[in-house]
Design a protein around this motif. Structure first.
Motif, PDB file in Angstrom:
ATOM      1  N   THR A  76       0.870  -1.167   0.000  1.00  0.00           N
ATOM      2  CA  THR A  76       0.000   0.000   0.000  1.00  0.00           C
ATOM      3  C   THR A  76       0.906   1.214   0.000  1.00  0.00           C
ATOM      4  O   THR A  76       1.691   1.411   0.931  1.00  0.00           O
ATOM      5  CB  THR A  76      -0.922  -0.001   1.234  1.00  0.00           C
ATOM      6  OG1 THR A  76      -1.690  -1.215   1.229  1.00  0.00           O
ATOM      7  CG2 THR A  76      -1.848   1.197   1.223  1.00  0.00           C
ATOM      8  N   VAL A  77       0.816   2.002  -1.073  1.00  0.00           N
ATOM      9  CA  VAL A  77       1.756   3.110  -1.257  1.00  0.00           C
ATOM     10  C   VAL A  77       1.005   4.413  -1.514  1.00  0.00           C
ATOM     11  O   VAL A  77      -0.089   4.401  -2.075  1.00  0.00           O
ATOM     12  CB  VAL A  77       2.739   2.823  -2.412  1.00  0.00           C
ATOM     13  CG1 VAL A  77       3.549   1.567  -2.140  1.00  0.00           C
ATOM     14  CG2 VAL A  77       2.018   2.719  -3.738  1.00  0.00           C
ATOM     15  N   PRO A  78       1.614   5.530  -1.118  1.00  0.00           N
ATOM     16  CA  PRO A  78       0.983   6.815  -1.413  1.00  0.00           C
ATOM     17  C   PRO A  78       1.272   7.256  -2.842  1.00  0.00           C
ATOM     18  O   PRO A  78       2.294   6.914  -3.426  1.00  0.00           O
ATOM     19  CB  PRO A  78       1.644   7.765  -0.406  1.00  0.00           C
ATOM     20  CG  PRO A  78       2.997   7.160  -0.157  1.00  0.00           C
ATOM     21  CD  PRO A  78       2.800   5.675  -0.280  1.00  0.00           C
ATOM     22  N   GLY A  79       0.355   8.000  -3.387  1.00  0.00           N
ATOM     23  CA  GLY A  79       0.536   8.614  -4.693  1.00  0.00           C
ATOM     24  C   GLY A  79      -0.124   9.975  -4.675  1.00  0.00           C
ATOM     25  O   GLY A  79      -0.935  10.277  -3.790  1.00  0.00           O
ATOM     26  N   TYR A  80       0.215  10.792  -5.637  1.00  0.00           N
ATOM     27  CA  TYR A  80      -0.353  12.129  -5.709  1.00  0.00           C
ATOM     28  C   TYR A  80      -1.393  12.214  -6.811  1.00  0.00           C
ATOM     29  O   TYR A  80      -1.234  11.616  -7.883  1.00  0.00           O
ATOM     30  CB  TYR A  80       0.735  13.168  -5.985  1.00  0.00           C
ATOM     31  CG  TYR A  80       1.743  13.285  -4.871  1.00  0.00           C
ATOM     32  CD1 TYR A  80       1.358  13.666  -3.587  1.00  0.00           C
ATOM     33  CD2 TYR A  80       3.081  13.015  -5.103  1.00  0.00           C
ATOM     34  CE1 TYR A  80       2.278  13.759  -2.556  1.00  0.00           C
ATOM     35  CE2 TYR A  80       4.014  13.117  -4.075  1.00  0.00           C
ATOM     36  CZ  TYR A  80       3.610  13.490  -2.813  1.00  0.00           C
ATOM     37  OH  TYR A  80       4.513  13.582  -1.804  1.00  0.00           O
ATOM     38  N   VAL A  81      -2.449  12.949  -6.539  1.00  0.00           N
ATOM     39  CA  VAL A  81      -3.455  13.232  -7.552  1.00  0.00           C
ATOM     40  C   VAL A  81      -2.740  13.833  -8.763  1.00  0.00           C
ATOM     41  O   VAL A  81      -1.882  14.700  -8.623  1.00  0.00           O
ATOM     42  CB  VAL A  81      -4.507  14.215  -6.988  1.00  0.00           C
ATOM     43  CG1 VAL A  81      -5.406  14.744  -8.085  1.00  0.00           C
ATOM     44  CG2 VAL A  81      -5.307  13.548  -5.886  1.00  0.00           C
TER      45      VAL A  81
END
Length: 142
Positions: A28-33
């Motif tokens: 589970t990783v963060p990403g940017y809009v």
């Protein structure tokens, strides 16, 4: 004086994407809009090929049901960045072009499924927060 409520924060523009590989390993990783799934995967060392980065091929923009415009120099060419996304997310995924479907079928052959998409062609927004993306094994050799 600036009103801080008029500016978005990093948290406002960050989502989580869940990548699952063929062996069931989950990240589970963060990403940017505004990033593509391929951009997010690369940033977090998720093993997805995609040498073209989603550029340099004719692409289609679906303006209306009857008007699809072909644009050049903006679409995928390698079709290596295939991912599989559950059909429950269909309503938040972009229009899938004929070129994308044909490229996936041509390159991935019997690994292609109706849920197959190119990671470079999906630009995320807040609706994609928590989306689960299945990453197949390495692309088939030709």
């Amino acid at each position: 004086q600036l009103n801080s409520k008029t500016f978005s924060t990093v948290a406002d523009n960050t989502i989580k994407i869940v990548f699952i590989d063929e062996e069931g390993n989950k990240a589970t990783v963060p990403g940017y809009v505004g990033q593509t799934l391929l951009d997010i995967a690369r940033r977090h060392h998720v093993d997805i090929a995609g040498i073209c980065g989603g550029r340099d091929h004719p692409d289609e923009i679906k303006h209306t049901e009857n008007w699809v415009e072909t644009v050049y120099g903006s679409g995928p060419t390698c079709c290596l960045c295939m991912v599989k996304i559950s059909s429950k997310y269909n309503d938040i995924l972009p229009y899938q072009t004929k070129a994308e479907v044909e490229g996936l079928i041509d390159y991935w052959d019997d690994e292609y499924r109706p849920t197959s998409r190119l990671a470079c062609s999906i630009t995320v927004d807040k609706r994609h927060d928590g989306m689960v993306v299945f990453v197949p094994d390495a692309p088939p050799t030709t």
